[in-house]
Design an enzyme around this catalytic site. Sequence first.
Site, mmCIF file in Angstrom:
data_model
loop_
_atom_site.group_PDB
_atom_site.id
_atom_site.type_symbol
_atom_site.label_atom_id
_atom_site.label_comp_id
_atom_site.label_asym_id
_atom_site.label_seq_id
_atom_site.Cartn_x
_atom_site.Cartn_y
_atom_site.Cartn_z
ATOM 1 N N TYR A 1 -21.516 -55.988 21.956
ATOM 2 C CA TYR A 1 -21.677 -55.039 21.041
ATOM 3 C C TYR A 1 -20.801 -54.977 19.545
ATOM 4 O O TYR A 1 -21.586 -54.775 18.722
ATOM 5 C CB TYR A 1 -20.522 -53.892 21.664
ATOM 6 C CG TYR A 1 -20.808 -52.886 22.749
ATOM 7 C CD1 TYR A 1 -21.394 -51.577 22.518
ATOM 8 C CD2 TYR A 1 -20.483 -53.335 24.052
ATOM 9 C CE1 TYR A 1 -21.731 -50.796 23.355
ATOM 10 C CE2 TYR A 1 -20.947 -52.066 25.130
ATOM 11 C CZ TYR A 1 -21.347 -51.084 24.586
ATOM 12 O OH TYR A 1 -21.648 -50.185 25.692
ATOM 13 N N GLU B 1 -23.477 -55.046 16.387
ATOM 14 C CA GLU B 1 -23.386 -53.751 15.541
ATOM 15 C C GLU B 1 -22.970 -54.175 14.136
ATOM 16 O O GLU B 1 -23.517 -53.915 13.249
ATOM 17 C CB GLU B 1 -22.459 -52.684 16.063
ATOM 18 C CG GLU B 1 -23.095 -52.421 17.317
ATOM 19 C CD GLU B 1 -22.182 -51.179 17.878
ATOM 20 O OE1 GLU B 1 -22.651 -50.313 18.732
ATOM 21 O OE2 GLU B 1 -20.972 -51.252 17.716
ATOM 22 N N HIS C 1 -42.758 -31.975 21.318
ATOM 23 C CA HIS C 1 -43.612 -32.933 20.318
ATOM 24 C C HIS C 1 -43.510 -32.474 18.857
ATOM 25 O O HIS C 1 -43.279 -31.381 18.750
ATOM 26 C CB HIS C 1 -45.176 -32.361 20.682
ATOM 27 C CG HIS C 1 -46.000 -33.338 20.260
ATOM 28 N ND1 HIS C 1 -46.262 -34.836 20.483
ATOM 29 C CD2 HIS C 1 -47.109 -32.979 19.244
ATOM 30 C CE1 HIS C 1 -47.128 -35.343 19.706
ATOM 31 N NE2 HIS C 1 -47.893 -34.294 19.004
ATOM 32 N N CYS D 1 -11.152 -45.976 18.305
ATOM 33 C CA CYS D 1 -12.328 -45.324 18.091
ATOM 34 C C CYS D 1 -12.303 -44.723 16.577
ATOM 35 O O CYS D 1 -13.240 -45.041 15.598
ATOM 36 C CB CYS D 1 -12.542 -44.212 18.922
ATOM 37 S SG CYS D 1 -13.716 -43.282 18.704
ATOM 38 N N GLU E 1 -39.952 -37.579 23.933
ATOM 39 C CA GLU E 1 -40.985 -37.123 24.712
ATOM 40 C C GLU E 1 -41.604 -38.199 25.374
ATOM 41 O O GLU E 1 -42.149 -38.168 26.419
ATOM 42 C CB GLU E 1 -41.925 -36.196 24.070
ATOM 43 C CG GLU E 1 -42.768 -37.009 22.994
ATOM 44 C CD GLU E 1 -44.095 -36.204 22.440
ATOM 45 O OE1 GLU E 1 -44.489 -35.356 23.260
ATOM 46 O OE2 GLU E 1 -44.127 -36.447 21.252
ATOM 47 N N LYS F 1 -17.391 -47.627 12.453
ATOM 48 C CA LYS F 1 -19.014 -48.683 12.676
ATOM 49 C C LYS F 1 -19.981 -47.563 12.522
ATOM 50 O O LYS F 1 -20.885 -47.856 11.745
ATOM 51 C CB LYS F 1 -18.726 -48.761 14.035
ATOM 52 C CG LYS F 1 -19.761 -49.824 14.528
ATOM 53 C CD LYS F 1 -20.808 -48.955 15.202
ATOM 54 C CE LYS F 1 -20.496 -47.834 16.268
ATOM 55 N NZ LYS F 1 -20.245 -48.481 17.619
ATOM 56 N N CYS G 1 -15.540 -46.798 16.657
ATOM 57 C CA CYS G 1 -16.763 -45.875 16.751
ATOM 58 C C CYS G 1 -16.897 -45.124 15.488
ATOM 59 O O CYS G 1 -18.061 -45.360 14.810
ATOM 60 C CB CYS G 1 -16.643 -44.939 17.794
ATOM 61 S SG CYS G 1 -15.620 -45.094 19.212
#
Length: 535
Positions: free
Chosen positions: A241, A245, A510, A99, A515, A107, A104
């Site tokens: 993935y 990516e 909002h 990671c 939302e 990346k 992660c």
Amino acid sequence: MRILKPAECWTPKLRVRSFGNNNMAALCKGARRFKRIIFCHSLVRGFSGKYEYDIVVIGGGSGGLACAKEAAQYGKKVAVLDYVDPSPKGTKWGLGGTCVNVGCIPKKLMHQSALLGGALKDAAKYGWNVPHQPSHCWATMSLAVQNYVKSLNWGHRVQLQDRKVKYFNLKGQLTDGHTVIGTNKSGKETVLTTQDIVIATGSRPKYPVHVPGAVEHGISSDDIFWMKESPGKTLVVGASYVGLECAGFLTGIGLDVTVLVRSLALRGFDQQMAGLVTEHMDSHGTKFLWRRVPRKVEKLPSGSLQVTWVETSSDREEQDTFDTVLWAVGRAPVTRALNLDAAGVKLDEDTGKIIVSANEETSVPHVFAMGDVAKGRPELTPPSIRAGRLLARRLAGVSTEIMDYDNVPTTVFTPLEYSCVGLSEAEARRLYREGGIEVYHAFYKPLEFAVAQRDSSQCYIKAVCLRDGDQRILGLHFTGPNAGEVMQGFALGVRCGATYSHLMNTVGIHPTCAEELTKLHISKRSGLDATVTGC
Ligand code: FAD
Ligand code: NDP
């Protein structure tokens, strides 16, 4: 056998370790075989415990470090062994695992670099005076990313030291359920005895070894983030993935990128959502070659790589040249060096992963496995960390809680991000039959896209719910900006058993993309247009 003087014993250079009295005989036998220097820890430190450590963790990645640090918090005597075998291209890195170093973190940072390119284009529409053709410098980006990663490597070392976890830059293997042998890069061995062993050795990229030139000329995700120079025109093989990516951020920083897809994209994910992700990438410059498999990679005198592949339905051969070929064809668990056979730890025949029970225990008592190397676990950082922490608490005797791997949310950081939690629509239909589910959906336009005149055709939300009763939510799917940030909170709701009416009773914030989830009112079954209009 030479018994060391106490002063010698803790000199790191000696790389010798101790044994409790009880298994001394067995270990001396093993030691003779390996011709190691041994000394009896209890003789020199007055150690009263049976083993030198309470827990030895093999693998200093997401899961292993979390487990080690947590166990130390509860007063356990812990050691972590972490050792990185360089990639076939020779790339290596520091403490922290996939990671931090090759997953992660780099990346996401390179993804951010690509997103900023898009933001620059938007910026002009929002009044910024941006050069007509802003350019990207790979070297600047990669140096900044690499320096940040190195700071994380250092941070992990400091944290281990602060928590009194002993860190060894050694490659670990088991001899039995209580003994780990660590080997350094010069081949010197250290023996550690311990009450419990935690294996968290993760996974590494696979190479299609049957494809001539694949290993020699290709790279993997273990290399891409550490390249000093731009990969240039790139062929990415694999469309899950990692493949998507990487293809996404490489395209985003302006490179010519082609993805070779063997069958479908993002296998295992909701395929309607996967289609939106690839459609968006396609319309933003990534080229997709579907149903193709690589056949060979050759280096031309110019230094370019000539790749030959086959169109699977017609068996027709095609070719093109690239500067870089990036294999993203899956990952293999790292178990080979662990000597698991001898220790009796059982592996799954299909995946090669370590078979574990719900509490992460392997087939050998006192030996546990977690994270990417364990069978049936999501190959993601947060579940590995949480599983590591919970395991540490159980080993420390302060909790009996086991990891719940259901409803783990995840995000694919493609240019248009996709995040989800729970079941795909197809899985839900399979489990609850066609008539058992209700799917609410919407195509929405992020407000930020409006002024920038960005195309929002692939911004989509889907809630897969049970049809009867209170319509419990089985799965939520979202493509759009900051998808992971949006999904994280809703994942809490799904975990708590949220229903469609809970979703409808949640007041939106909002104006946000999130939302739109609270406003889903068109069911797929109704056949009505799901395009959101107005506020
Ligand atoms: P690892 O983090 O791989 O750590 C294992 C460590 O053990 C390594 O340092 C290894 O060198 C060491 N080791 C191996 N064998 C030995 C041995 N015998 N002795 C000593 N040390 C050994 N997950 C997410 O959640 N979000 C993301 O965005 C994400 N992006 C990713 C992007 C890429 C390109 C990749 C490849 C992965 C990504 N992942 C992501 C997955 C995530 O990185 C892994 O699931 C996670 O790191 C697994 O943690 P682990 O502790 O099981 O193993
Ligand atoms: P996957 O196993 O998920 O995907 C491998 C891809 O390569 C598939 O598209 C597969 O095609 C293709 N493939 C396999 N073999 C060949 C071959 N011989 N020729 C051509 N294509 C081939 O692996 P990844 O490396 O993408 O991901 C591994 C794990 O890492 C994921 O499960 C994920 O958990 C984790 N990860 C998480 C990320 C995140 O959270 N954002 C990011 C990156 C990784 P086919 O479908 O036909 O089999």
